[in-house]
Design a protein around this motif. Sequence first.
Motif, PDB file in Angstrom:
ATOM      1  N   GLY A 185     -27.266  -0.653   6.224  1.00 48.71           N
ATOM      2  CA  GLY A 185     -28.191  -0.550   7.342  1.00 48.71           C
ATOM      3  C   GLY A 185     -27.847   0.659   8.185  1.00 48.71           C
ATOM      4  N   GLY A 186     -28.193   0.600   9.470  1.00 53.81           N
ATOM      5  CA  GLY A 186     -27.852   1.685  10.375  1.00 53.81           C
ATOM      6  C   GLY A 186     -26.358   1.741  10.623  1.00 53.81           C
ATOM      7  N   VAL A 187     -25.865   2.914  10.979  1.00 51.84           N
ATOM      8  CA  VAL A 187     -24.429   3.104  11.199  1.00 51.84           C
ATOM      9  C   VAL A 187     -24.044   2.599  12.588  1.00 51.84           C
ATOM     10  N   ALA A 188     -23.097   1.679  12.639  1.00 50.44           N
ATOM     11  CA  ALA A 188     -22.617   1.129  13.908  1.00 50.44           C
ATOM     12  C   ALA A 188     -21.738   2.148  14.616  1.00 50.44           C
ATOM     13  N   PRO A 189     -21.619   2.040  15.944  1.00 50.90           N
ATOM     14  CA  PRO A 189     -20.694   2.930  16.654  1.00 50.90           C
ATOM     15  C   PRO A 189     -19.256   2.683  16.217  1.00 50.90           C
ATOM     16  N   ILE A 190     -18.459   3.749  16.237  1.00 52.86           N
ATOM     17  CA  ILE A 190     -17.066   3.676  15.809  1.00 52.86           C
ATOM     18  C   ILE A 190     -16.161   3.943  17.010  1.00 52.86           C
ATOM     19  N   GLN A 191     -15.198   3.068  17.227  1.00 49.62           N
ATOM     20  CA  GLN A 191     -14.233   3.223  18.316  1.00 49.62           C
ATOM     21  C   GLN A 191     -12.839   3.377  17.748  1.00 49.62           C
ATOM     22  N   GLN A 192     -12.171   4.459  18.106  1.00 52.11           N
ATOM     23  CA  GLN A 192     -10.811   4.724  17.642  1.00 52.11           C
ATOM     24  C   GLN A 192      -9.804   3.931  18.478  1.00 52.11           C
ATOM     25  N   ILE A 193      -8.805   3.370  17.798  1.00 53.66           N
ATOM     26  CA  ILE A 193      -7.718   2.637  18.444  1.00 53.66           C
ATOM     27  C   ILE A 193      -6.395   3.289  18.033  1.00 53.66           C
ATOM     28  N   SER A 194      -5.459   3.404  18.973  1.00 55.84           N
ATOM     29  CA  SER A 194      -4.156   4.005  18.697  1.00 55.84           C
ATOM     30  C   SER A 194      -3.093   2.916  18.568  1.00 55.84           C
ATOM     31  N   ILE A 195      -2.116   3.155  17.693  1.00 58.07           N
ATOM     32  CA  ILE A 195      -1.026   2.187  17.542  1.00 58.07           C
ATOM     33  C   ILE A 195       0.310   2.725  18.048  1.00 58.07           C
ATOM     34  N   GLY A 196       0.370   4.003  18.435  1.00 53.58           N
ATOM     35  CA  GLY A 196       1.644   4.561  18.881  1.00 53.58           C
ATOM     36  C   GLY A 196       2.626   4.669  17.725  1.00 53.58           C
ATOM     37  N   ASN A 197       3.874   4.877  18.041  1.00 53.80           N
ATOM     38  CA  ASN A 197       4.898   5.021  17.015  1.00 53.80           C
ATOM     39  C   ASN A 197       5.375   3.645  16.543  1.00 53.80           C
ATOM     40  N   VAL A 198       5.365   3.415  15.216  1.00 56.68           N
ATOM     41  CA  VAL A 198       5.758   2.130  14.643  1.00 56.68           C
ATOM     42  C   VAL A 198       7.169   2.233  14.082  1.00 56.68           C
ATOM     43  N   ALA A 199       8.059   1.384  14.569  1.00 54.25           N
ATOM     44  CA  ALA A 199       9.416   1.323  14.027  1.00 54.25           C
ATOM     45  C   ALA A 199       9.393   0.495  12.748  1.00 54.25           C
ATOM     46  N   SER A 200       9.790   1.098  11.638  1.00 55.54           N
ATOM     47  CA  SER A 200       9.750   0.407  10.350  1.00 55.54           C
ATOM     48  C   SER A 200      11.157   0.252   9.789  1.00 55.54           C
ATOM     49  N   SER A 201      11.388  -0.887   9.157  1.00 54.11           N
ATOM     50  CA  SER A 201      12.674  -1.140   8.513  1.00 54.11           C
ATOM     51  C   SER A 201      12.697  -0.631   7.074  1.00 54.11           C
ATOM     52  N   VAL A 202      11.572  -0.047   6.645  1.00 50.50           N
ATOM     53  CA  VAL A 202      11.443   0.419   5.261  1.00 50.50           C
ATOM     54  C   VAL A 202      11.110   1.905   5.250  1.00 50.50           C
ATOM     55  N   GLN A 203      11.744   2.646   4.354  1.00 46.72           N
ATOM     56  CA  GLN A 203      11.421   4.054   4.166  1.00 46.72           C
ATOM     57  C   GLN A 203      10.921   4.264   2.748  1.00 46.72           C
ATOM     58  N   VAL A 204       9.718   4.832   2.630  1.00 49.85           N
ATOM     59  CA  VAL A 204       9.154   5.115   1.313  1.00 49.85           C
ATOM     60  C   VAL A 204       9.705   6.453   0.841  1.00 49.85           C
ATOM     61  N   ILE A 205      10.422   6.432  -0.271  1.00 57.93           N
ATOM     62  CA  ILE A 205      11.046   7.639  -0.807  1.00 57.93           C
ATOM     63  C   ILE A 205      10.112   8.349  -1.774  1.00 57.93           C
ATOM     64  N   GLU A 206       9.446   7.574  -2.607  1.00 55.75           N
ATOM     65  CA  GLU A 206       8.567   8.156  -3.620  1.00 55.75           C
ATOM     66  C   GLU A 206       7.516   7.132  -4.019  1.00 55.75           C
ATOM     67  N   THR A 207       6.311   7.620  -4.289  1.00 57.35           N
ATOM     68  CA  THR A 207       5.241   6.775  -4.802  1.00 57.35           C
ATOM     69  C   THR A 207       4.896   7.232  -6.209  1.00 57.35           C
ATOM     70  N   VAL A 208       4.977   6.330  -7.160  1.00 58.59           N
ATOM     71  CA  VAL A 208       4.686   6.646  -8.568  1.00 58.59           C
ATOM     72  C   VAL A 208       3.461   5.852  -8.994  1.00 58.59           C
ATOM     73  N   VAL A 209       2.405   6.557  -9.403  1.00 57.98           N
ATOM     74  CA  VAL A 209       1.173   5.909  -9.868  1.00 57.98           C
ATOM     75  C   VAL A 209       1.205   5.885 -11.379  1.00 57.98           C
ATOM     76  N   GLU A 210       1.175   4.685 -11.947  1.00 57.16           N
ATOM     77  CA  GLU A 210       1.236   4.536 -13.398  1.00 57.16           C
ATOM     78  C   GLU A 210      -0.159   4.347 -13.969  1.00 57.16           C
ATOM     79  N   ASP A 211      -0.355   4.868 -15.167  1.00 56.11           N
ATOM     80  CA  ASP A 211      -1.616   4.698 -15.878  1.00 56.11           C
ATOM     81  C   ASP A 211      -1.786   3.227 -16.237  1.00 56.11           C
ATOM     82  N   SER A 212      -2.954   2.675 -15.901  1.00 52.53           N
ATOM     83  CA  SER A 212      -3.203   1.256 -16.190  1.00 52.53           C
ATOM     84  C   SER A 212      -3.424   1.008 -17.673  1.00 52.53           C
TER      85      SER A 212
END
Length: 199
Positions: free
Chosen positions: A167-194
């Motif tokens: 249908g028609g495009v609804a208005p879009i409102q941006q929301i901020s999350i600030g800085n997120v403290a994470s206990s996980v660090q992503v070192i590498e992302t490997v995409v495998e062929d399915s």
Amino acid sequence: MAGVLVFGDVQSGKLQPASYELMTIGLSVAASLGSDVNGALVGSGINDEAQSFAAAGMSKLYLIDDLQLATYQGDAYVAAAVALIKEISPDVVILPHSSDSLEWVPRLAARLDVGLVTSCTGLTVVDGELTVTKPICGGVVMAEYTFSKSLKMVTVAAGSVAPAPQGGVAPIQQISIGNVASSVQVIETVVEDSGDGPS
């Protein structure tokens, strides 16, 4: 009623077709409750995806487009969803059932201390109360669940309904999350062929 909030499903920066199915369900539930339905989209570099999802029939789309969400991390997704839910204060939150949401949505429900039913295939409103249906026991039994708290949260399996027409495009409102403290660090992302399946 404060309304229904539907999260679109973004995988690898692309809006998944199941997002429109979720909005179909959200529109139906909102109509039965006499409330509005809003959308939410979380990711990084997803402005085009937001424009597409905003045409799915919602009143407004709330968007969190943040570099911290470029690579999947449960901590960041939980923080983003908490920010959205606090901003909108919905009564019903509908989320995609995916490999990512299987990890972060239960954590979100625990953070907010609310009930969660996963992998639902149907949502109905009976006497003003939400009832959700999901297969159990290998699909032999269809179980029905209701909620005891005001905020109700579900994940919905893809393919449960036909997608809503654009249908028609609804208005879009941006929301901020600030800085997120994470206990996980992503070192590498490997995409495998399915692959092509069994040979």
